[in-house]
Design a protein around this motif. Structure first.
Motif: not given
Length: 277
Positions: A100, A270, A273-275, A277
């Motif tokens: 990030w 973002h 959502y990344h954390q 998944l």
């Protein structure tokens, strides 16, 4: 500063042409630099320096300002990134930051495993916008990224904002510690500088940054550096004229600020959502 390092600093100013001897003045570079260092490191008053060096207060003031101007020129060599294309390991190897916040820029300030620097962060979305990580005293707009305020929205939106704020605060903590180190090393920052013009105050700040980096290059085991490296590890567990990054145009219009708010929201989403998944 030990005598050999002091003489090396004087030689550096002469070798790079940052100090131009004046044929009609009796005060040499060594005495001028000594006056400047005593003022910065001990916050000595001009009348005390005048008594110590047996010069008038006007002479002390003149040579202090002259030395500051010379050291500020040295700042261009010392207060800069080692390499603009290198991502610091503490960012790249930490899930809280990577991918990030892609990199810290502008000026390496503190040596060791957790380098401090003023941050311009590059986020790998859209067009790689560059910005300063700042607190809520600033307006969230192009070039200045602030944390989210308030807790309105759905549970997912609140969680995404909280995650973004946590990452953002961890990076800003580096900046706060940078100022702490400068205050410890240069007591002149602990009080008000009413007796100096604003231009001189600016030169004092830049000079102290340059002197700090000069010392950390030559005395990496200095007590201040070792102390701050330990503090950084604890916090983590809970060409001489290289071209600087080109400044981007600030968009302070209503539309520009709204777009920047949306850009910040996209980063937070973002992250969330990344954390999950």
């Amino acid at each position: 500063m030990e005598a050999p390092l002091f003489l090396q600093l004087c030689d550096l100013l002469l070798d790079r042409g940052y100090w131009e001897p004046h044929p009609t003045q009796w005060v040499g570079i060594d005495e001028s630099v000594a006056i400047c260092l005593l003022c910065l490191n001990y916050n000595e008053r001009h009348r005390v320096l005048a008594e110590r060096f047996q010069h008038s207060s006007e002479t002390v003031d003149r040579h202090l300002r002259r030395c500051l101007r010379s050291l500020v020129r040295l700042e261009r060599d010392l207060v800069r990134p080692i390499d603009y294309h290198i991502i610091h390991p503490r960012i790249q190897n930490k899930a809280l930051f990577w991918p990030w916040f892609k990199g810290g820029r502008v000026a390496h300030m503190i040596p060791g495993s957790y380098e401090m620097f003023y941050l311009i962060l590059i986020v790998p979305f859209h067009d790689y916008q560059q910005y300063y990580a700042v607190d809520t005293a600033y307006t969230n707009m192009s070039g200045f990224m602030t944390p989210f305020r308030g807790a309105r929205g759905t549970h997912q939106e609140r969680a995404a904002r909280a995650l973004f704020n946590r990452c953002h605060a961890s990076l800003r903590n580096i900046i706060e510690r940078t100022f702490g180190v400068l205050k410890k090393q240069f007591p002149i920052f602990k009080g008000l500088m009413h007796n100096y013009l604003m231009a001189t105050q600016n030169n004092i700040v830049l000079t102290c940054c340059a002197l700090h980096n000069f010392m950390c290059d030559h005395v990496p085991n200095d007590v201040y550096f070792v102390e701050e490296e330990a503090d950084g590890a604890l916090a983590d567990n809970i060409n001489p004229f290289n071209q600087m990054a080109r400044a981007q145009q600030l968009d302070m219009s209503t539309q520009g600020i709204a777009g920047w708010n949306e850009y910040r929201r996209a980063i937070a989403d973002h992250m969330y959502y990344h954390q999950h998944l």
